[in-house]
Scaffold this motif. Sequence first.
Motif, PDB file in Angstrom:
ATOM      1  N   VAL A 190       0.837  -1.207   0.000  1.00 21.74           N
ATOM      2  CA  VAL A 190       0.000   0.000   0.000  1.00 21.74           C
ATOM      3  C   VAL A 190       0.868   1.252   0.000  1.00 21.74           C
ATOM      4  O   VAL A 190       0.727   2.130  -0.855  1.00 21.74           O
ATOM      5  CB  VAL A 190      -0.948   0.013   1.219  1.00 21.74           C
ATOM      6  N   GLY A 191       1.776   1.345   0.969  1.00 24.83           N
ATOM      7  CA  GLY A 191       2.617   2.527   1.074  1.00 24.83           C
ATOM      8  C   GLY A 191       3.494   2.725  -0.139  1.00 24.83           C
ATOM      9  O   GLY A 191       3.603   3.840  -0.667  1.00 24.83           O
ATOM     10  N   TYR A 192       4.092   1.646  -0.606  1.00 26.68           N
ATOM     11  CA  TYR A 192       5.008   1.759  -1.744  1.00 26.68           C
ATOM     12  C   TYR A 192       4.289   2.168  -3.019  1.00 26.68           C
ATOM     13  O   TYR A 192       4.711   3.099  -3.720  1.00 26.68           O
ATOM     14  CB  TYR A 192       5.731   0.428  -1.952  1.00 26.68           C
ATOM     15  N   GLU A 193       3.187   1.487  -3.347  1.00 25.58           N
ATOM     16  CA  GLU A 193       2.484   1.795  -4.595  1.00 25.58           C
ATOM     17  C   GLU A 193       1.921   3.215  -4.591  1.00 25.58           C
ATOM     18  O   GLU A 193       2.002   3.936  -5.591  1.00 25.58           O
ATOM     19  CB  GLU A 193       1.372   0.780  -4.837  1.00 25.58           C
ATOM     20  N   MET A 194       1.348   3.626  -3.452  1.00 23.79           N
ATOM     21  CA  MET A 194       0.790   4.978  -3.393  1.00 23.79           C
ATOM     22  C   MET A 194       1.895   6.033  -3.436  1.00 23.79           C
ATOM     23  O   MET A 194       1.781   7.047  -4.131  1.00 23.79           O
ATOM     24  CB  MET A 194      -0.071   5.137  -2.138  1.00 23.79           C
ATOM     25  N   ALA A 195       2.979   5.786  -2.707  1.00 29.71           N
ATOM     26  CA  ALA A 195       4.097   6.730  -2.717  1.00 29.71           C
ATOM     27  C   ALA A 195       4.687   6.858  -4.109  1.00 29.71           C
ATOM     28  O   ALA A 195       5.018   7.958  -4.568  1.00 29.71           O
ATOM     29  CB  ALA A 195       5.165   6.266  -1.723  1.00 29.71           C
ATOM     30  N   LYS A 196       4.802   5.729  -4.793  1.00 31.79           N
ATOM     31  CA  LYS A 196       5.318   5.743  -6.169  1.00 31.79           C
ATOM     32  C   LYS A 196       4.426   6.588  -7.064  1.00 31.79           C
ATOM     33  O   LYS A 196       4.908   7.353  -7.919  1.00 31.79           O
ATOM     34  CB  LYS A 196       5.420   4.300  -6.691  1.00 31.79           C
ATOM     35  N   GLY A 197       3.112   6.479  -6.860  1.00 30.55           N
ATOM     36  CA  GLY A 197       2.167   7.277  -7.642  1.00 30.55           C
ATOM     37  C   GLY A 197       2.290   8.761  -7.357  1.00 30.55           C
ATOM     38  O   GLY A 197       2.281   9.587  -8.284  1.00 30.55           O
ATOM     39  N   PHE A 198       2.412   9.115  -6.087  1.00 32.61           N
ATOM     40  CA  PHE A 198       2.563  10.531  -5.729  1.00 32.61           C
ATOM     41  C   PHE A 198       3.820  11.123  -6.348  1.00 32.61           C
ATOM     42  O   PHE A 198       3.807  12.258  -6.839  1.00 32.61           O
ATOM     43  CB  PHE A 198       2.617  10.691  -4.205  1.00 32.61           C
ATOM     44  N   ARG A 199       4.892  10.356  -6.333  1.00 33.31           N
ATOM     45  CA  ARG A 199       6.152  10.854  -6.885  1.00 33.31           C
ATOM     46  C   ARG A 199       6.071  10.983  -8.409  1.00 33.31           C
ATOM     47  O   ARG A 199       6.588  11.946  -8.984  1.00 33.31           O
ATOM     48  CB  ARG A 199       7.284   9.912  -6.495  1.00 33.31           C
ATOM     49  N   ALA A 200       5.397  10.017  -9.048  1.00 35.33           N
ATOM     50  CA  ALA A 200       5.260  10.072 -10.503  1.00 35.33           C
ATOM     51  C   ALA A 200       4.338  11.211 -10.924  1.00 35.33           C
ATOM     52  O   ALA A 200       4.534  11.830 -11.984  1.00 35.33           O
ATOM     53  CB  ALA A 200       4.725   8.737 -11.025  1.00 35.33           C
ATOM     54  N   GLN A 201       3.331  11.489 -10.103  1.00 34.03           N
ATOM     55  CA  GLN A 201       2.388  12.565 -10.406  1.00 34.03           C
ATOM     56  C   GLN A 201       3.075  13.921 -10.413  1.00 34.03           C
ATOM     57  O   GLN A 201       2.782  14.792 -11.218  1.00 34.03           O
ATOM     58  CB  GLN A 201       1.247  12.532  -9.379  1.00 34.03           C
ATOM     59  N   ASN A 202       4.014  14.104  -9.502  1.00 34.61           N
ATOM     60  CA  ASN A 202       4.776  15.351  -9.426  1.00 34.61           C
ATOM     61  C   ASN A 202       6.037  15.070  -8.617  1.00 34.61           C
ATOM     62  O   ASN A 202       5.951  14.766  -7.423  1.00 34.61           O
ATOM     63  CB  ASN A 202       3.945  16.442  -8.763  1.00 34.61           C
TER      64      ASN A 202
END
Length: 289
Positions: free
Chosen positions: A11-23
Amino acid sequence: MNIGFIGFGEVGYEMAKGFRAQNDRNKVYVYDHLHDNPKTIERAETIGAVLFDAPEKVAQQTLSVLFTAVPASFTKEAWSSIESYINKETIYIDLTTASAEVKQQISDSMIEKNQFFVDGAIMGPLKGNQHKVPIMVSGNGAEAFIEWGRKVEMNLEFVNKTPGDATNIKFIRSIFTKGLSTLLHELMETASALDLEDTILQSITHTMDKEPFENILNRLITGNVQHSERRVKEMENVADFMLENNVEPVMTRATRDKLKAITESNIREAFMEKEPNDWKEMIHTMNQK
């Protein structure tokens, strides 16, 4: 945006990866009890997250939001570890699968400090969706979180301000999703034992595809008013048949037991031998009994 995670598993990794990719200007701070594990370190380095060796170090950062994403049995422990560092500038979101009772207790503690708390229930697969995975939210901080989430393209659905209700929805849906997956497993396991997989698949596909799901729901649930007693015996025979073919009838026995409970509730007499108008009428009558 400064975003924190207590728990850096899937959960933490996938969401964090998304936040970083988003901006890539989104800064992510994380803690995991396996913080010294090479895989955890590699995950953090891959997405440019700051990995700490203690949860309070995450909570001490200036954060817009802080997510708790630990196994349910560690939920209270995780919140206790950051309790001294909770502040009014941060929205706190619990993404664990702890019970609604636990979420309510955490919320009560947060409200005493005039803080925002959000009960978040992840309703889809994380891989591919990452931080845009559908999440249902409840609690006194749900609306503020949704407003923040728009800025980072999150997919959030407001339930209400009662903490635990988002989790309750997830749990109720799990009766269907997890129950159906195991029921289908048992079904195809039995069909395979007799080399009938394709025939059974075609038969059930035809049944499920010919009418809308709610029509199927109505027909199957209301039909138990008149036929539950007969179906108890039928499922006992089915269980025996499965055992003869070396398949353990776990879900089938559960079906028999539920049908037996419906029969013993005397629901048939409540409707005076008639079928209810729809599934809601039957379920409401059962709940009242």
